[in-house]
Enzyme design. Structure first.
Site, mmCIF file in Angstrom:
data_model
loop_
_atom_site.group_PDB
_atom_site.id
_atom_site.type_symbol
_atom_site.label_atom_id
_atom_site.label_comp_id
_atom_site.label_asym_id
_atom_site.label_seq_id
_atom_site.Cartn_x
_atom_site.Cartn_y
_atom_site.Cartn_z
ATOM 1 N N LYS A 107 0.863 -1.190 0.000
ATOM 2 C CA LYS A 107 0.000 0.000 0.000
ATOM 3 C C LYS A 107 0.892 1.231 0.000
ATOM 4 C CE LYS A 107 -1.703 2.923 2.916
ATOM 5 N NZ LYS A 107 -1.734 4.136 2.071
ATOM 6 N N GLU B 21 10.121 2.019 10.183
ATOM 7 C CA GLU B 21 11.061 3.109 9.853
ATOM 8 C C GLU B 21 10.279 4.393 10.076
ATOM 9 O OE1 GLU B 21 14.142 2.858 9.089
ATOM 10 O OE2 GLU B 21 14.360 0.762 8.509
ATOM 11 N N CYS C 282 13.368 11.869 6.375
ATOM 12 C CA CYS C 282 13.306 11.394 7.764
ATOM 13 C C CYS C 282 14.648 11.551 8.469
ATOM 14 C CB CYS C 282 12.863 9.945 7.804
ATOM 15 S SG CYS C 282 13.875 8.919 6.753
ATOM 16 N N GLU D 111 9.365 16.732 14.768
ATOM 17 C CA GLU D 111 9.780 16.646 13.369
ATOM 18 C C GLU D 111 8.927 17.621 12.554
ATOM 19 O OE1 GLU D 111 8.791 12.984 11.283
ATOM 20 O OE2 GLU D 111 10.862 12.915 10.607
HETATM 21 P P1 NAD Z 1 2.160 8.713 7.586
HETATM 22 O O1 NAD Z 1 2.481 7.936 8.796
HETATM 23 O O2 NAD Z 1 1.004 9.646 7.622
HETATM 24 O O3 NAD Z 1 1.857 7.740 6.375
HETATM 25 C C1 NAD Z 1 2.744 6.708 5.992
HETATM 26 C C2 NAD Z 1 1.955 5.563 5.410
HETATM 27 O O4 NAD Z 1 1.181 5.004 6.458
HETATM 28 C C3 NAD Z 1 0.963 5.987 4.316
HETATM 29 O O5 NAD Z 1 0.885 4.963 3.369
HETATM 30 C C4 NAD Z 1 -0.334 6.098 5.094
HETATM 31 O O6 NAD Z 1 -1.469 5.904 4.299
HETATM 32 C C5 NAD Z 1 -0.183 4.986 6.107
HETATM 33 N N1 NAD Z 1 -0.960 5.156 7.328
HETATM 34 C C6 NAD Z 1 -1.383 6.312 7.916
HETATM 35 N N2 NAD Z 1 -2.108 6.036 9.020
HETATM 36 C C7 NAD Z 1 -2.137 4.697 9.129
HETATM 37 C C8 NAD Z 1 -2.752 3.794 10.050
HETATM 38 N N3 NAD Z 1 -3.494 4.243 11.066
HETATM 39 N N4 NAD Z 1 -2.572 2.467 9.871
HETATM 40 C C9 NAD Z 1 -1.844 1.996 8.838
HETATM 41 N N5 NAD Z 1 -1.269 2.801 7.925
HETATM 42 C C10 NAD Z 1 -1.406 4.124 8.063
HETATM 43 O O7 NAD Z 1 3.497 9.418 7.156
HETATM 44 P P2 NAD Z 1 3.758 10.330 5.893
HETATM 45 O O8 NAD Z 1 3.196 11.674 6.220
HETATM 46 O O9 NAD Z 1 3.365 9.659 4.633
HETATM 47 O O10 NAD Z 1 5.359 10.375 5.863
HETATM 48 C C11 NAD Z 1 6.093 11.211 6.659
HETATM 49 C C12 NAD Z 1 6.655 10.483 7.861
HETATM 50 O O11 NAD Z 1 7.401 9.329 7.457
HETATM 51 C C13 NAD Z 1 7.625 11.328 8.617
HETATM 52 O O12 NAD Z 1 7.356 11.252 9.986
HETATM 53 C C14 NAD Z 1 8.980 10.714 8.297
HETATM 54 O O13 NAD Z 1 9.961 10.934 9.240
HETATM 55 C C15 NAD Z 1 8.651 9.299 8.146
HETATM 56 N N6 NAD Z 1 9.681 8.618 7.316
HETATM 57 C C16 NAD Z 1 10.572 7.757 7.889
HETATM 58 C C17 NAD Z 1 11.549 7.140 7.131
HETATM 59 C C18 NAD Z 1 12.542 6.195 7.723
HETATM 60 O O14 NAD Z 1 13.131 5.430 6.973
HETATM 61 N N7 NAD Z 1 12.753 6.202 9.006
HETATM 62 C C19 NAD Z 1 11.620 7.395 5.780
HETATM 63 C C20 NAD Z 1 10.710 8.300 5.238
HETATM 64 C C21 NAD Z 1 9.731 8.894 6.019
#
Ligand code: NAD
Length: 458
Positions: free
Chosen positions: A173, A248, A282, A382
């Site tokens: 997804k 992650e 991130c 963040e």
């Molecule tokens: P997000 O958590 O809103 O979404 C990430 C994914 O999770 C999306 O596909 C989203 O649809 C899904 N998601 C959201 N709520 C969910 C739930 N309740 N259950 C299951 N899935 C759910 O994050 P974002 O805004 O897309 O990305 C930004 C974040 O990602 C930042 O906090 C960033 O630091 C983190 N990030 C971490 C890494 C790493 O490798 N550590 C890499 C990139 C981004």
């Protein structure tokens, strides 16, 4: 207005099929704010179909030889290579990363990750004899992969390539904010003739499709990249069926500049690391720790460096800073800038108002704060935008204390006379400590993540 890219099917069991739901999600071009695409808003029922397909495909795929799997993966890498421009273009629009960088990072890195599997698969010790036991590595099973929008195809590749190499089958997804690039990958996978059900693509929102994946009893592992908030929710749901979880998550990474560092290089490099992908990284080094005695000098260099990041059209070859991904993100980042001012940080450059001459697109001014205290919101949370906090420290012990005073543990930098500014290595393990998550991606560690160990007593 350019044509809208409509993707009206999901990829399940080796075929393009309609969703059981009737609603769709609009994909917005972050520089123009116009609708650029549309994808299905899938349902838990679609997830279940994809999981059943992945489960059916598991026996055969997990017992193919590593060599055979590696051939398929290499063909996917070649497919990605051939579609570099398509991928770079679509991500530059969905996300807003400048096109030249998008080509190298958003299209190039996933290609490297897939093609690296050929060599890495040979480095795995699939079997070893331990006394009277044979210890074998087996694929963990059906993997649910949930990915974010900031390096969309890279984060997908980080899961899909090693999971395939390990012998797992996958339900992916992608982020609903940047889903179009995932369809290019699915087309490539379809073209190379990966057996039906080994890879499945289901688009939709986190609370519906993401949660259905995290909770599904027939998924053996969920590999999640995204916010710490959503990662916690995924863990809660996954616990009900005791599935393995790799997370992650976010970061608030320090960049400690020591007093003997070449400040011109260290500060300019630090600004670049904070502003890459408009700060939506991130592992961005968003807290720059500078000796108080050299604060003034560092401030001047940081302002000069930050002001070279003029926001602009991602398709203009000179642009160094694209827009943020979405309206939500822009609002959030502006809110943090206002909070920084309210809490008494010194605004050196940038600010919450829209950049000059850009009345369309989710642009934010490259912003640098100084005299930031580590207990301020902008030093603890963040931000995920082009906002750098310079934090003065008294001595090295103080710097270490400040650097570690965070709930996160993802990346960190140190600048002294010799180390410094090492390049990203896509073969080295990547992942977090503390609330930045657990599990490792990239290199052979990534394949091991999707394996489990069994011992047979002989
Ligand atoms: P997000 O958590 O809103 O979404 C990430 C994914 O999770 C999306 O596909 C989203 O649809 C899904 N998601 C959201 N709520 C969910 C739930 N309740 N259950 C299951 N899935 C759910 O994050 P974002 O805004 O897309 O990305 C930004 C974040 O990602 C930042 O906090 C960033 O630091 C983190 N990030 C971490 C890494 C790493 O490798 N550590 C890499 C990139 C981004």
């Amino acid at each position: 207005m350019a044509d809208i890219q409509v993707r009206d099917k999901l990829y399940i069991d080796g075929a393009w099929v309609p969703s059981s739901g009737s609603t769709t999600i609009d994909v917005i071009n972050s520089a123009t704010e116009e609708v650029m695409g549309r994808v299905p808003e899938a349902t838990p029922d679609d997830v279940d179909k994809a999981v059943q397909a992945a489960k059916r495909a598991l026996d055969a795929w997990s017992t193919t030889s590593a060599e055979e799997r590696s051939k398929y993966i290499q063909r996917i890498a070649e497919g990605l290579q051939a579609r570099t421009m398509d991928i770079a273009n679509v991500v530059a629009q969905e996300l807003g990363m400048p096109i030249n960088l998008s080509m190298i990072i958003q299209a190039g890195l996933p290609t490297v990750t897939f093609s690296s599997m050929q060599q890495l698969i040979d480095e795995i010790k699939w079997e070893e004899q331990l006394g009277n036991s044979l210890v074998i590595k087996e694929p963990i099973g059906v993997v649910g992969a949930i990915t974010p929008w900031n390096y969309p195809l890279h984060q997908i590749a980080n899961k899909v390539a090693p999971a395939l190499a390990a012998g797992c089958t996958i339900v992916l997804k992608p982020s609903e904010v940047t889903p179009l690039n995932a369809f290019i990958l699915a087309e490539i996978i379809d073209d190379v003739g990966l057996p039906a059900g080994v890879f499945n693509l289901v688009t939709g929102t986190g609370p519906v499709v993401g949660e259905a994946i995290a909770a599904h009893p027939d998924i053996d592992m969920v590999s999640f990249t995204g916010s710490t908030r959503a990662g916690k929710r995924v863990s809660e749901l996954a616990a009900q069926s005791v599935k393995a979880v790799a997370l992650e998550l976010g970061g608030k990474s320090p960049n400690v500049i020591l007093d003997d560092a070449d400040l011109e290089r260290a500060v300019a490099d630090g600004v670049g690391k904070a502003f890459l992908n408009s700060g939506q990284t991130c592992s961005a080094l968003t807290r720059m720790l500078v000796p108080r005695s050299r604060l003034k000098e560092a401030e001047e260099i940081a302002v000069k460096a930050a002001e070279t990041y003029t926001p602009g059209d991602p398709f203009d070859a000179d642009t160094r800073l694209g827009p943020l991904v979405s309206e939500t993100q822009r609002k959030r980042v502006r809110g943090y800038i206002e909070k920084g001012v309210d809490e008494g940080a010194k605004l050196l450059t940038g600010g919450a108002e829209a950049p000059d001459g850009l009345d369309k697109g989710y642009f934010v001014r490259p912003t640098v704060f100084s005299e930031v205290r580590n207990d301020m919101t902008i030093a603890q949370e963040e931000i995920f935008g082009p906002v750098l906090s310079i934090i003065p420290y008294e001595d090295e012990d103080d710097a270490v204390r400040i650097a570690n005073d965070t709930i996160y543990g993802l990346a960190a930098g140190v600048w002294s006379v010799e180390v410094n500014g090492g390049a990203f290595n896509p073969m080295a393990p990547f992942g977090g400590f503390k609330q930045s998550g657990h599990g490792r991606e990239l290199g052979k560690f990534a394949i091991e993540e999707f394996l489990t160990t069994k011992s047979l007593q002989l």
